[in-house]
Write a protein that holds these residues in place. Structure first.
Motif, PDB file in Angstrom:
ATOM      1  N   ARG A 122       0.844  -1.188   0.000  1.00  0.00           N
ATOM      2  CA  ARG A 122       0.000   0.000   0.000  1.00  0.00           C
ATOM      3  C   ARG A 122       0.888   1.251   0.000  1.00  0.00           C
ATOM      4  NH1 ARG A 122      -5.429  -0.930   1.332  1.00  0.00           N
ATOM      5  NH2 ARG A 122      -5.860  -3.067   1.978  1.00  0.00           N
ATOM      6  N   SER A 125      -2.151  -4.062  -1.513  1.00  0.00           N
ATOM      7  CA  SER A 125      -2.920  -2.964  -2.089  1.00  0.00           C
ATOM      8  C   SER A 125      -3.742  -3.340  -3.319  1.00  0.00           C
ATOM      9  CB  SER A 125      -1.948  -1.833  -2.471  1.00  0.00           C
ATOM     10  OG  SER A 125      -2.614  -0.762  -3.075  1.00  0.00           O
ATOM     11  N   SER A 153      -8.404  -2.998  -4.954  1.00  0.00           N
ATOM     12  CA  SER A 153      -9.202  -2.528  -3.827  1.00  0.00           C
ATOM     13  C   SER A 153     -10.463  -3.368  -3.614  1.00  0.00           C
ATOM     14  CB  SER A 153      -9.613  -1.067  -4.051  1.00  0.00           C
ATOM     15  OG  SER A 153     -10.577  -0.668  -3.097  1.00  0.00           O
ATOM     16  N   CYS A 178     -14.642   4.719  -2.957  1.00  0.00           N
ATOM     17  CA  CYS A 178     -13.381   4.636  -3.696  1.00  0.00           C
ATOM     18  C   CYS A 178     -12.521   5.873  -3.438  1.00  0.00           C
ATOM     19  CB  CYS A 178     -13.664   4.501  -5.195  1.00  0.00           C
ATOM     20  SG  CYS A 178     -14.483   2.963  -5.664  1.00  0.00           S
ATOM     21  N   ARG A 187     -10.539   5.819  -0.202  1.00  0.00           N
ATOM     22  CA  ARG A 187      -9.356   4.961  -0.189  1.00  0.00           C
ATOM     23  C   ARG A 187      -8.145   5.680  -0.791  1.00  0.00           C
ATOM     24  NH1 ARG A 187     -10.412   2.205   3.606  1.00  0.00           N
ATOM     25  NH2 ARG A 187      -9.083   0.454   3.011  1.00  0.00           N
ATOM     26  N   HIS A 245      -4.592   3.166  -1.219  1.00  0.00           N
ATOM     27  CA  HIS A 245      -4.669   2.547  -2.541  1.00  0.00           C
ATOM     28  C   HIS A 245      -4.135   3.501  -3.610  1.00  0.00           C
ATOM     29  CE1 HIS A 245      -6.643  -1.256  -1.837  1.00  0.00           C
ATOM     30  NE2 HIS A 245      -7.566  -0.681  -1.107  1.00  0.00           N
ATOM     31  N   ASP A 293      -5.452   0.501  -8.394  1.00  0.00           N
ATOM     32  CA  ASP A 293      -6.146  -0.437  -7.486  1.00  0.00           C
ATOM     33  C   ASP A 293      -7.647  -0.190  -7.525  1.00  0.00           C
ATOM     34  OD1 ASP A 293      -3.573  -1.141  -6.675  1.00  0.00           O
ATOM     35  OD2 ASP A 293      -3.644   0.078  -4.861  1.00  0.00           O
ATOM     36  N   ILE A 294      -8.007   1.077  -7.501  1.00  0.00           N
ATOM     37  CA  ILE A 294      -9.413   1.465  -7.499  1.00  0.00           C
ATOM     38  C   ILE A 294     -10.068   1.133  -8.829  1.00  0.00           C
ATOM     39  CG2 ILE A 294     -11.008   3.410  -7.319  1.00  0.00           C
ATOM     40  CD1 ILE A 294      -9.696   2.636  -4.655  1.00  0.00           C
TER      41      ILE A 294
END
Length: 220
Positions: A76, A99, A102, A136, A139, A145, A149-150
């Motif tokens: 992460r 990480s 997500s 989202c 994060r 993140h 990742d998202i």
């Protein structure tokens, strides 16, 4: 990454911390369960919808946390030795697992997509999608993140939501008559607008809680 991460505002820090907590949204989940129970005719239909919704969360979350994250092993941002000192960490919030990708993005989006297809209320559809996207954002804001990742989490969540809707629809047509509701009081799938308004009331109260308890409490 730095574009999304953190700010100089303790108020926004508090909003993000409160918004990202799963416990914050328990009343919303209860309201959605009430909506499903109130607007379905028998227990088979109710258990089918709730089972598929739970399946969305388990598949979206499980693939992320127990398969992809250990295989990829991406640290992460808050824990990556190369950049962790450049990350704005809120209230020492750091998560220890990996990480990519997500689980927050995946499970909230899968639930939003599945319920949107089942209930078919445009205002509620927008609200659930925005709710997922705001999760989202938290994060990224909290530095746990990367944008990739998202993005992958959102894509996987959409796939899972559609998958469980197809499963739901196939089983539903076997156990229930195919009905089309033509009424200003119901959606096309038979959900009462009055009951949907109760979900909106719960969302409004939750947002007030996030702003008052989360934002102001962290600012003090």
């Amino acid at each position: 990454m730095s574009f999304f991460n953190g700010s100089d505002s303790l108020f926004i820090d508090g909003v993000a911390m409160t918004f990202t907590s799963g416990l914050t949204w328990i009343p919303l989940y209860i309201a959605l369960i009430y909506l499903v129970i109130k607007n379905n005719e028998n227990m088979s239909q109710i258990f089918l919808i709730i089972g598929c919704a739970v399946g969305c969360i388990f598949l979206a979350d499980g693939i992320a946390d127990y398969i992809v994250k250990p295989l990829v092993g991406r640290e992460r941002p808050t824990n990556d030795p190369l950049i962790k000192y450049t990350i704005d960490v809120v209230n020492n919030y750091r998560e220890s697992n990996f990480s990519f990708f997500s689980a927050h993005a995946a499970n909230t989006m899968s639930l939003a997509v599945f319920l949107s297809l089942v209930i078919r209320s445009n205002p509620l559809n927008y609200a659930l999608i925005i709710w997922s996207l705001l999760n989202c954002w938290t994060r990224l804001y909290l530095g746990v993140h990367y944008p990739s990742d998202i993005l992958v989490g959102i894509i996987w969540g959409v796939i899972v939501g559609f998958l469980f809707y197809m499963i739901y629809r196939k089983i539903y047509l076997r156990i229930s008559p195919k009905l089309n509701y033509v009424s200003s009081y119901y959606t096309s799938t038979g959900y009462s607008h009055d009951d949907i308004n109760i979900v909106f009331l719960v969302i409004s109260l939750e947002l007030a809680y996030i702003i008052i308890w989360g934002g102001i409490r962290y600012s003090m």
